[in-house]
Design a protein around this motif. Structure first.
Motif, PDB file in Angstrom:
ATOM      1  N   TRP A   1       0.836  -1.201   0.000  1.00  0.00           N
ATOM      2  CA  TRP A   1       0.000   0.000   0.000  1.00  0.00           C
ATOM      3  C   TRP A   1       0.876   1.258   0.000  1.00  0.00           C
ATOM      4  N   ARG A   2       1.931   1.245   0.820  1.00  0.00           N
ATOM      5  CA  ARG A   2       2.808   2.420   0.903  1.00  0.00           C
ATOM      6  C   ARG A   2       3.559   2.614  -0.425  1.00  0.00           C
ATOM      7  N   ALA A   3       3.949   1.511  -1.038  1.00  0.00           N
ATOM      8  CA  ALA A   3       4.658   1.612  -2.325  1.00  0.00           C
ATOM      9  C   ALA A   3       3.730   2.211  -3.382  1.00  0.00           C
ATOM     10  N   PHE A   4       2.462   1.794  -3.324  1.00  0.00           N
ATOM     11  CA  PHE A   4       1.467   2.330  -4.255  1.00  0.00           C
ATOM     12  C   PHE A   4       1.342   3.854  -4.065  1.00  0.00           C
ATOM     13  N   LEU A   5       1.234   4.275  -2.780  1.00  0.00           N
ATOM     14  CA  LEU A   5       1.137   5.712  -2.487  1.00  0.00           C
ATOM     15  C   LEU A   5       2.397   6.452  -2.964  1.00  0.00           C
ATOM     16  N   ASP A   6       3.554   5.822  -2.741  1.00  0.00           N
ATOM     17  CA  ASP A   6       4.817   6.448  -3.171  1.00  0.00           C
ATOM     18  C   ASP A   6       4.824   6.676  -4.681  1.00  0.00           C
ATOM     19  N   VAL A   7       4.319   5.668  -5.394  1.00  0.00           N
ATOM     20  CA  VAL A   7       4.338   5.762  -6.864  1.00  0.00           C
ATOM     21  C   VAL A   7       3.387   6.861  -7.347  1.00  0.00           C
ATOM     22  N   ILE A   8       2.157   6.838  -6.824  1.00  0.00           N
ATOM     23  CA  ILE A   8       1.186   7.820  -7.357  1.00  0.00           C
ATOM     24  C   ILE A   8       1.502   9.256  -6.908  1.00  0.00           C
ATOM     25  N   THR A   9       2.322   9.390  -5.860  1.00  0.00           N
ATOM     26  CA  THR A   9       2.697  10.754  -5.432  1.00  0.00           C
ATOM     27  C   THR A   9       4.115  11.100  -5.916  1.00  0.00           C
TER      28      THR A   9
ATOM     29  N   LEU B   1       5.903  10.874  -0.760  1.00  0.00           N
ATOM     30  CA  LEU B   1       5.566  10.308   0.555  1.00  0.00           C
ATOM     31  C   LEU B   1       6.567   9.255   1.043  1.00  0.00           C
ATOM     32  N   ILE B   2       7.725   9.183   0.408  1.00  0.00           N
ATOM     33  CA  ILE B   2       8.695   8.143   0.786  1.00  0.00           C
ATOM     34  C   ILE B   2       9.076   8.231   2.270  1.00  0.00           C
TER      35      ILE B   2
END
Lengths: 358, 313
Positions: free
Chosen positions: B149-157, B161-162
């Protein structure tokens, strides 16, 4: 016998208590002011960290795995005298263990080396034709050949005539094409794809030479050599990756060994394809000396290829001299009919012209 | 007379690392050589010996840390993981022949997270101090879900958000960590390093990425300094410059020794992290009790096959 004092961890709390150690018969006993704290059988004691003059050590008991004794060098030395001959016992058991491991390993190595190339032909038979074709097309794409296919209609007609003559009833259907490339080579890929590189075609002076090369490559196709080689490589890579996944240095060494075994496998496949090719040529009444001429020419291009000295084990192919010799054994002074007319041979030689014009 | 060795310690007691490079080289060379001649079978025992040696070089409050894992556990963990690996390998091979190749990366990365957390759980459960085992609970799947989930957020932002992700994953790990029955705690905020992350990220364009060492150092400091155990707090003195020098010089050592300098690199890493980590506060050892939860019987399997190195040990 009083050994001196040490610190005892009971494995229940992260605190130690000071105890005086005694050896009583076959047991090590720790006592404090309140009385006996623990009793360890001497033969259950294991050294976790050997103490040094300026550094305390740690021992434990197999019977009470969470407990520990922290003791100094002098106390350890006294205890060591009372202990059964632990070091000798551990030496013999570890020696037996190492010999067992080496023995088991040799058996595994033998089994792997023996089994991988032997099982792959059976696995190859299970692979559906569509997947074979996909693999072949994938390989063509990897070599970036698809955009370099030579398709001059007259040249294609002559090529198809030649293919039909050499292999009238193929067990596995073949798809032969000439590709514009600077490499002097021809390759057989899974799914019956045979690629002849234009640079090799340019070196040829007679249709018999191309027929020889095609017959050899058809040998690879009918024997499923390329798929077989792919699976052998896949098998060895898998084994290497599984057993030595995180030891890069050892993995490198084992990969080299695997590569040498694969090369041997490849040389055997090449020799078999030569034999198969000669049989095809014989059956089609085509002069086998054409293939011999190609080998002689290849030898002039790369003199080291003819070397059958100590480096020959590093080659994917058998030594060229040996291959030339084998063909000359099969050839006779018989006269063979022409397989293509001069016009057809010229068309075939020019098969890439239009492509290059593009 | 009862005496607690860990009670009432002077503040800022350092964690110590007594290096023994010669012994480490001995274990490492034996590991490499015998692993080769035994086709990797010895590697489980070799790796255990290296870990055992490294653990006992560390002492906290003058008590040695101990690694109690065994080669047998690793070997059986490996055997357990083989079927899954074979399945994955075949899947990868088949998918690589089709246009679905891109899909391979999703389960592959997911398995990577499961394996890395599983490995951390095993290693932590095999570390003891004063006879008390470490413990890392929490599901590997939950950790993989969080990472995914965090990797997904990192990619789309686009990576903004890393720093949130790094702290969130640390929070998860610490929340599930304990020594005996006493849990570790993390009091950090996810957005604490946002500014450092953005600034070093922008500077990375002009410094060829070197500025990111300052983010990495800030992250390690933040993670440690906001982690507590009983009444003690950790302090870190890692700086971006020292981290950059450590990693650059380690890389040079590996290159110029053709990999044979790996024990030197391991030794330097251990020395670096122990010298830069301090403990502040007092510890009551009598309140740290052995955990009733039993550790798993087998060791990391997937992790060793997948060639991961997720922990300091």
């Amino acid at each position: 016998m009083n050994l001196g004092t040490a610190r005892y961890f009971d494995g229940k709390q992260a605190v130690s208590r000071e105890v005086t150690l005694f050896v009583l018969g076959e047991k090590l006993e720790g006592k404090d002011d309140s009385g006996s704290v623990f009793q360890w059988p001497l033969n259950s004691i294991r050294v976790k960290h050997r103490p040094k003059q300026d550094e305390s050590g740690l021992i434990s008991s197999l019977q009470y795995p969470n407990t520990r004794l922290s003791l100094n060098y002098a106390v350890f030395q006294k205890l060591n005298v009372a202990l059964p001959n632990n070091s000798f016992r551990s030496f013999t058991s570890s020696t037996v263990a190492i010999f067992s491991i080496v023995l088991v390993t040799l058996l595994i190595v033998g089994a792997l080396v023996w089994s991988v190339p032997r099982f792959t032909p059976s696995i190859v038979d299970w692979i559906p034709d569509q997947i074979r074709k996909n693999i072949g097309e994938h390989a063509l794409a990897e070599f970036e050949l698809q955009d370099h296919r030579c398709d001059h209609p007259k040249g294609m007609k002559a090529l198809n005539k030649l293919v039909q003559k050499i292999l009238p009833n193929p067990k596995i259907p073949v798809s032969v094409n000439v590709y514009s490339s600077v490499y002097v080579n021809a390759i057989a890929l899974p799914g019956g794809h045979v690629a002849i590189f234009s640079e090799l075609l340019d070196t040829m002076k007679h249709p018999d030479e191309l027929a020889g090369v095609l017959a050899h490559e058809f040998g690879h196709v009918q024997n499923n050599d390329s798929l077989d080689a792919l699976l052998v490589h896949f098998g060895y890579s898998f084994i290497t990756e599984v057993i030595l996944g995180d030891i890069e240095e050892a993995e490198l060494l084992l990969s080299l060994s695997n590569h040498l075994i694969e090369l041997k496998h490849s040389r055997e496949a090449e020799a078999n394809a030569d034999v198969y090719g000669l049989q095809l040529l014989e059956k089609a009444n085509i002069n086998p000396n054409g293939l011999q001429t190609v080998f002689k020419h290849l030898k002039t291009l790369e003199p080291s290829e003819g070397d059958d000295g100590w480096t020959s084990f590093l080659s994917t192919h058998p030594p060229i001299d040996a291959r030339i010799h084998n063909i000359s054994k099969e050839s006779s002074k018989k006269r063979y009919p022409a397989i293509l007319s001069k016009r057809e041979w010229k068309d075939l030689k020019n098969i890439c012209l239009i492509h290059e014009d593009k | 007379m009862d005496s607690s060795v860990v009670e009432q310690k002077v503040a800022k007691t350092q964690i110590k690392f007594r290096s023994d490079l010669g012994a480490l080289y001995g274990y490492w060379l034996l590991h490499i050589c015998l692993s080769f001649f035994t086709l990797g079978i010895y590697s489980f025992w070799g790796r255990t010996n290296v870990r055992r040696h490294l653990a006992q070089c560390i002492s906290v409050f003058n008590e040695r840390v101990e690694y109690i894992g065994t080669g047998k556990e690793l070997f059986f963990g490996f055997l357990k993981a083989i079927p899954l690996f074979i399945l994955g390998y075949i899947l990868l091979f088949v998918l690589s022949l089709t246009p679905l190749i891109a899909l391979v990366f999703i389960p592959a990365i997911y398995i990577y997270w499961i394996a890395s957390y599983g490995s951390m759980k095993y290693r932590f459960s095999r570390l003891t101090w004063c006879g008390i085992r470490g413990h890392l609970s929490g599901s590997s799947f939950t950790y993989a879900n969080l990472s995914f989930w965090r990797a997904f957020l990192d990619v789309i932002t686009f990576g903004i958000l890393i720093s949130h992700t790094d702290i969130e994953k640390w929070r998860f790990t610490i929340k599930h960590s304990a020594i005996g029955d006493t849990k570790l705690k993390f009091h950090g905020e996810n957005d604490a390093l946002f500014g450092t992350h953005i600034i070093t990220g922008i500077l990375a364009i002009f410094t060829l990425g070197i500025s990111r060492f300052w983010y990495m150092a800030a992250l390690k400091r933040y993670q440690l300094e906001h982690t507590t155990f009983q009444n003690i707090q950790l302090k870190s003195t890692i700086t971006g410059g020292s981290l950059w020098w450590l990693m650059t010089s380690n890389l040079c050592i590996l290159i110029f020794t053709l990999g044979l300098g790996r024990p030197i690199v391991i030794n330097r890493n251990f020395r670096f992290y122990t010298e830069h980590t301090h403990i502040v506060g007092e510890l009551d050892g009598s309140k740290i009790l052995q955990s009733k939860e039993l550790p798993s019987k087998t060791g990391e399997g997937l992790e060793s096959i997948l060639d991961l190195d997720t922990g300091i040990l």
